[in-house]
Design a protein around this motif. Structure first.
Motif, PDB file in Angstrom:
ATOM      1  N   VAL A 206      -9.466  26.474  32.983  1.00 45.77           N
ATOM      2  CA  VAL A 206      -8.253  26.738  33.409  1.00 45.77           C
ATOM      3  C   VAL A 206      -6.946  26.560  32.563  1.00 45.77           C
ATOM      4  CG1 VAL A 206      -9.245  26.593  36.060  1.00 45.77           C
ATOM      5  CG2 VAL A 206      -8.043  24.661  34.778  1.00 45.77           C
TER       6      VAL A 206
ATOM      7  N   TRP B 232      -5.554  33.425  34.831  1.00 41.33           N
ATOM      8  CA  TRP B 232      -6.654  34.152  35.512  1.00 41.33           C
ATOM      9  C   TRP B 232      -6.199  35.304  36.416  1.00 41.33           C
ATOM     10  CZ3 TRP B 232     -12.245  33.576  35.398  1.00 41.33           C
ATOM     11  CH2 TRP B 232     -12.685  32.681  34.158  1.00 41.33           C
TER      12      TRP B 232
ATOM     13  N   GLU C 280       2.504  28.153  43.959  1.00 48.85           N
ATOM     14  CA  GLU C 280       1.656  26.990  43.374  1.00 48.85           C
ATOM     15  C   GLU C 280       0.599  27.856  42.572  1.00 48.85           C
ATOM     16  OE1 GLU C 280       1.332  23.270  42.457  1.00 48.85           O
ATOM     17  OE2 GLU C 280       2.946  24.030  44.039  1.00 48.85           O
ATOM     18  N   PHE C 281       0.192  28.957  43.038  1.00 46.61           N
ATOM     19  CA  PHE C 281      -1.140  29.551  42.378  1.00 46.61           C
ATOM     20  C   PHE C 281      -0.790  30.050  40.981  1.00 46.61           C
ATOM     21  CE2 PHE C 281      -2.151  30.527  46.752  1.00 46.61           C
ATOM     22  CZ  PHE C 281      -3.526  29.863  46.613  1.00 46.61           C
TER      23      PHE C 281
ATOM     24  N   ARG D  98      -0.368  27.156  38.626  1.00 48.01           N
ATOM     25  CA  ARG D  98      -1.681  26.616  38.324  1.00 48.01           C
ATOM     26  C   ARG D  98      -2.646  27.319  37.273  1.00 48.01           C
ATOM     27  NH1 ARG D  98      -3.353  22.139  41.238  1.00 48.01           N
ATOM     28  NH2 ARG D  98      -1.634  21.284  42.643  1.00 48.01           N
TER      29      ARG D  98
ATOM     30  N   PHE E  51      -3.222  30.702  38.161  1.00 48.75           N
ATOM     31  CA  PHE E  51      -3.902  31.935  38.971  1.00 48.75           C
ATOM     32  C   PHE E  51      -2.877  32.710  39.204  1.00 48.75           C
ATOM     33  CE2 PHE E  51      -6.375  28.079  39.318  1.00 48.75           C
ATOM     34  CZ  PHE E  51      -7.863  28.571  38.922  1.00 48.75           C
TER      35      PHE E  51
ATOM     36  N   ILE F 284     -10.898  37.607  39.816  1.00 50.07           N
ATOM     37  CA  ILE F 284     -11.015  36.631  40.728  1.00 50.07           C
ATOM     38  C   ILE F 284     -10.401  37.466  41.964  1.00 50.07           C
ATOM     39  CG2 ILE F 284     -10.707  34.503  42.032  1.00 50.07           C
ATOM     40  CD1 ILE F 284     -10.538  33.220  39.271  1.00 50.07           C
TER      41      ILE F 284
END
Lengths: 209, 209
Positions: free
Chosen positions: B80, B84, B103-104, B107, B109, B148
Motif C-alpha cells: 500500500v 489503488w 481517510e481512504f 491511506r 485508496f 478494487i
C-alpha cells in the motif's frame, strides 16, 4: 446465561452465522446441515461445531440445525436477545449514514439520541432524531436508557466525546473515529476501522500478482 | 517485496500501527520506543516486535523505531505504498459517507468512480464524482485504473454488483453489504460488518454485569 472468555474471533464468526441464518430464515429455510451452513458462512464445518460448542449442544444428528432456534440461542449467548439503547456522538457523513442504517435496529441496537457540538447541527433532525449538544448527554442517559456510545467524530474530537460518554455513565463504546481513546477499564471499547479491510485486499492482490 | 502467508490478525494490527504512527508523525514525533508504541496501540511490545519481524529488521536497539521509516516499510510490505484505484457501487447513505470520507484517499485508496442502478441517482454528483449506471462499469475500468470494488448496495443487490465488478475485471472487493457474495477464487473479498463490534461490546458489558 453468562459465557466468559470467548475468543474475539469466535464472536466475529458468530456475528456472521447470525447474518447468514437471518438471511436463510427470511428465505423460508427452517433446517440446515452444518455442511451447508459452513459453506454459506465460508468456514469449515468443524469450526462451526467448535464455535457453537461454547454455548452447549446445538443441532440434531442427521438433521442439522433448526434455523430459528439457532439464531435465538446464539443471540441469547451473546447477550443480544434484547434491545440495547445507543447514543451517537458526531453527526458527520458517517454519523448520518449510521443513523439512517436500518441494520442496527434490526440487530437489536436502537440509536435513540444523536449528539454534536457544532451549533449549526444542533436542532437539526436526522432520521427522526433531533441533534442535541454533547454536553446534554449525561442528562439524557437515564431517560433514554443509553448504554452503548457510538463515536463518529473527527479523530481530534474522539477523546472529548469519550469523556462525555464516560462521565455520563456509558457502559461500552463503539469507536468509528480514526483515533485511539483512553477510557476506564470497565468500559469496553471496540474500534471500527475500515482501512484494514482495504489493506488486506490490496495485500492479497499484490501477493497474487 | 512479496511476503505471503501473513496472518489476517497481523494485517489488522499493522493497520493499527500505521494509524497510530501516522498520528505520531502528524504530532512531530520522529522516534518512538517499542514500549510506547505498544501502549499507544493497545498491544504488548513483544507482539509488535513479532508482527514486524515478518518484514525484516526494524528499530534500533536502545533508540526505538524511526516513525517515518517504519510507516514506509509497513506500507511497502503490505503493497500500500502506492495508490489503488477504487470504484464504489451503491450510492446510498453508506456509499455517500464513504465517498466523502477523506481517510481512504489519505491511506492510498482513491475512489475514482461511483455506480448505481437507480435512474434517479444516475447523473447526480457526489463528492465530485458523477454517479454512473453500473452497466457502464466494464467500460470505465481501464480508463480510470479501477482495481478494487467497494460494494455498498442493499443486501439483495450485492451479488449483482459483484457480478458487474468481476465481469469488468476487478482485482479485489471490499463488501459493506450485509450479504455473502460468490466470486471467483482469484478475486479476494473482504467483508465489512459493523455489527460484530456491537455484539462484542454488548457481550463484554453482559459478562461484567
Amino acid at each position: 446465561m453468562k459465557t466468559q472468555n470467548i475468543p474475539k474471533a469466535t464472536i466475529k464468526r458468530l456475528a456472521v452465522y447470525i447474518q447468514v441464518l437471518t438471511g436463510l430464515k427470511r428465505d423460508g429455510v427452517e433446517v440446515i446441515s452444518s455442511e451447508k451452513l459452513a459453506r454459506a458462512c465460508s468456514v469449515n464445518p468443524s469450526q462451526i461445531r467448535k464455535d457453537l460448542a461454547y454455548f452447549g449442544e446445538f443441532g440434531v444428528r442427521g438433521v442439522g440445525y433448526y434455523v430459528h432456534e439457532l439464531i435465538s440461542s446464539i443471540k441469547q449467548s451473546l447477550g443480544v436477545d434484547r434491545v440495547w439503547g445507543c447514543a451517537l456522538v458526531g453527526v458527520g457523513n458517517l454519523g448520518r449514514a449510521l443513523l439512517r442504517h436500518k441494520e442496527f435496529a434490526l440487530r437489536g441496537f436502537s440509536i435513540r439520541a444523536a449528539f454534536d457540538c457544532d451549533p449549526y447541527k444542533i436542532g437539526e433532525v436526522v432520521s427522526g432524531l433531533e441533534v442535541v449538544c454533547t454536553r446534554q448527554f449525561k442528562a439524557r442517559v437515564e431517560e433514554l436508557g443509553l448504554e452503548i456510545g457510538i463515536i463518529t467524530t473527527p479523530p481530534e474530537r474522539a477523546q472529548r466525546a469519550a469523556n462525555y460518554l464516560v462521565d455520563g455513565g456509558i457502559k461500552g463504546i463503539v469507536n468509528f473515529a480514526q483515533a485511539r481513546i483512553d477510557v476506564p477499564k470497565n468500559v469496553p471499547v471496540e474500534y471500527v476501522d475500515f482501512t484494514h479491510h482495504f489493506y488486506s485486499v490490496a495485500f492479497n492482490i499484490s501477493s497474487m500478482e
